[in-house]
Design an enzyme around this catalytic site. Structure first.
Site, short mmCIF file in Angstrom:
data_model
loop_
_atom_site.label_atom_id
_atom_site.label_comp_id
_atom_site.label_asym_id
_atom_site.label_seq_id
_atom_site.Cartn_x
_atom_site.Cartn_y
_atom_site.Cartn_z
N SER A 94 0.82 -1.22 0.00
CA SER A 94 0.00 0.00 0.00
C SER A 94 0.85 1.27 0.00
O SER A 94 0.38 2.33 -0.38
CB SER A 94 -0.85 0.02 1.27
OG SER A 94 0.02 -0.07 2.39
N GLY A 95 2.09 1.15 0.46
CA GLY A 95 2.83 2.38 0.64
C GLY A 95 2.92 2.75 2.11
O GLY A 95 3.65 3.65 2.50
N ASP A 147 -1.55 1.28 6.19
CA ASP A 147 -1.35 1.03 7.62
C ASP A 147 -0.28 1.96 8.15
O ASP A 147 0.50 2.54 7.40
CB ASP A 147 -0.95 -0.44 7.86
CG ASP A 147 0.32 -0.81 7.10
OD1 ASP A 147 0.57 -0.24 6.03
OD2 ASP A 147 1.06 -1.67 7.60
N GLY A 217 4.75 -4.77 10.41
CA GLY A 217 5.46 -4.27 11.58
C GLY A 217 6.52 -5.23 12.08
O GLY A 217 7.00 -5.14 13.19
N ASP A 267 7.61 -11.90 1.03
CA ASP A 267 8.30 -11.08 0.02
C ASP A 267 9.54 -10.51 0.68
O ASP A 267 9.53 -10.27 1.90
CB ASP A 267 7.41 -9.92 -0.45
CG ASP A 267 7.55 -8.70 0.47
OD1 ASP A 267 6.83 -8.64 1.47
OD2 ASP A 267 8.43 -7.85 0.18
N CYS A 310 25.23 -20.70 -11.95
CA CYS A 310 26.13 -21.72 -11.41
C CYS A 310 26.47 -22.80 -12.43
O CYS A 310 27.51 -23.46 -12.33
CB CYS A 310 25.51 -22.36 -10.17
SG CYS A 310 25.49 -21.21 -8.77
N HIS A 336 20.93 -15.98 -9.59
CA HIS A 336 21.26 -17.01 -8.59
C HIS A 336 20.42 -16.83 -7.32
O HIS A 336 19.82 -17.77 -6.80
CB HIS A 336 22.75 -16.95 -8.23
CG HIS A 336 23.08 -17.84 -7.07
ND1 HIS A 336 23.26 -19.21 -7.20
CD2 HIS A 336 23.22 -17.56 -5.75
CE1 HIS A 336 23.51 -19.74 -6.00
NE2 HIS A 336 23.48 -18.76 -5.12
C1 LIG Z 1 11.79 -5.25 5.12
N1 LIG Z 1 10.85 -5.38 6.17
C2 LIG Z 1 9.54 -5.00 6.02
N2 LIG Z 1 8.65 -5.01 7.01
C3 LIG Z 1 7.50 -4.54 6.51
C4 LIG Z 1 6.28 -4.30 7.13
C5 LIG Z 1 5.24 -3.77 6.38
C6 LIG Z 1 5.40 -3.48 5.01
C7 LIG Z 1 6.63 -3.75 4.38
C8 LIG Z 1 7.67 -4.27 5.14
N3 LIG Z 1 8.99 -4.58 4.85
N4 LIG Z 1 4.38 -2.91 4.31
C9 LIG Z 1 3.28 -2.45 4.93
N5 LIG Z 1 2.31 -1.79 4.24
N6 LIG Z 1 3.11 -2.61 6.25
C10 LIG Z 1 3.96 -3.49 7.01
#
Ligand SMILES: CNc1nc2cc3c(cc2[nH]1)N=C(N)NC3
Length: 371
Positions: A94-95, A147, A217, A267, A310, A336
């Site tokens: 969402s951003g 969020d 979070g 992700d 590889c 890789h």
């Molecule tokens: C790299 N760590 C990470 N924690 C995250 C946590 C969030 C996120 C992206 C993230 N990336 N995107 C959200 N919209 N909210 C929670």
């Protein structure tokens, strides 16, 4: 239309499960690793290469595409799938995270968040409703709600304020969402590292009945045991038939620990970002290919790896390309690293299907953590 999620097999010893996510752009087997394509590209890869590596769903980002090239332009281009020539499912974040981590000078209110573009300083205002509309304009298969991401560490008071706002925003996003449309909407569970807040956030979002749930979070600097503990609080409160998406995670060990706790989707920018810094995953841990010892190592990046890099190139050659600033170098390390995580997810799905997930996890983590 939206999505349909089915649990195909529940592991006997852990919360791991095999699932199938059906979207308007195709079926995704879970647990799944989703390569990140923030600005409508998985960096240095063509869409055909991403698919040939085994990816079936990729991520893109509302904050970035809204600022550049603009969601209206993407809509005029026929939507994000057509614009970037990717015909598989796309999940857009969402951003929420990007506004709080990238945009300078932001002002938060109950209405939404005002921020300045990190590109040209122009002023913008995201509301839960606006962010849903942008993702529907992009044509995402899975959209995430806006969020508020509490940083780590974060006081209980601040975490409570952020979590309660996130819940109010989720209700507004859900109301603005065209639930009969092609785009599914996932809620995002917050609550920082506080059990009561995590549980309250989860219950409130489950009551709002989303097709799936992001767990947000986390992976924001907290110790990994705290992340795993938060999963143990949250996952049991999410209905079995809804996909659980651990946002921004992760490394191979986090994949195993998250899947063992019931996470279906992941992700992480790690494989592509590490690759750009000349570092790769191997079965015995991380290798920094651009470091001197690899200059005369004529073996593969990772012995036993079957990826294109590889099979055809040595550590010495990739080391040379990286040192010479040749673009092929980061393409080969990206191929890789993406193969490593995508193939690991495939092997994990196979292990769950054959009731041997627990032993694969033990065996992999033992090798990976060897000094
Ligand atoms: C790299 N760590 C990470 N924690 C995250 C946590 C969030 C996120 C992206 C993230 N990336 N995107 C959200 N919209 N909210 C929670």
């Amino acid at each position: 239309m939206g999505i349909l999620f089915e649990v195909l097999k529940q592991d006997s010893r852990t919360r791991a499960r095999l699932g199938r996510l059906t979207t308007p752009h195709g079926v995704v087997e879970t647990p799944v690793f989703m390569p990140v394509g923030t600005q409508a590209t998985v960096k240095t890869m063509t869409p055909e290469e991403v698919r040939d590596l085994g990816a079936r769903i990729i991520l893109s980002n509302t904050y970035h595409l809204y600022l550049r090239p603009g969601h209206e332009l993407v809509r005029e281009a026929g939507g994000l799938h057509r614009f970037m020539h990717w015909n598989g499912p796309i999940l857009t974040d969402s951003g929420g995270f990007q506004v709080f981590s990238l945009a300078p000078l932001r002002k938060l209110s109950d209405e939404g968040v005002e921020f300045r573009s990190h590109i040209d300083g122009s002023r913008h205002f995201f509301t839960p409703e606006k962010v849903v509309a942008v993702q529907e304009a992009l044509g995402s298969d899975i959209a995430m709600v806006l969020d508020e991401c509490a940083p780590y560490p974060c006081s209980y008071k601040d975490a409570r304020t952020a979590t309660e706002r996130t819940t109010r925003w989720a209700a507004r996003a859900r109301a603005a969402w065209n639930s009969d449309g092609a785009t599914a909407l996932f809620g995002i569970i917050q609550g920082s590292v506080y059990r009561d807040l995590r549980e309250e956030s989860t219950r409130a979002l489950v009551d709002l009945d989303f097709p799936g749930y992001g767990i947000g979070g986390l992976s924001v600097g907290e110790p990994k045991p705290l992340m795993y503990e938060a999963l143990e609080w949250v996952i049991p409160l999410i209905p079995e038939d809804r996909p659980r998406y651990l946002m921004g995670v992760g490394s191979p060990d986090c994949l195993f620990e998250g899947i063992a706790r019931g996470v279906d989707m992941f992700d992480c920018v790690l494989p592509t970002r590490m690759a750009r810094h000349g570092a790769v995953f191997t079965h015995t841990g991380r290798l920094v290919v651009r470091n001197a010892p690899n200059a005369r190592d004529f073996g593969p990046l990772d012995p036993g790896c079957t990826c294109y890099t590889c099979r055809h190139f040595s550590r010495a050659y990739v080391h040379h390309l990286l040192r010479a600033g040749e673009v092929l170098g980061i393409r080969l390390t990206t191929i890789h690293n993406l193969h490593f995580l995508l193939d690991l997810a495939r092997r994990i799905r196979e292990a769950i299907a054959e009731d041997r997930f627990h032993s694969l996890k033990e065996q992999f983590l033992a090798a990976c953590l060897t000094p």
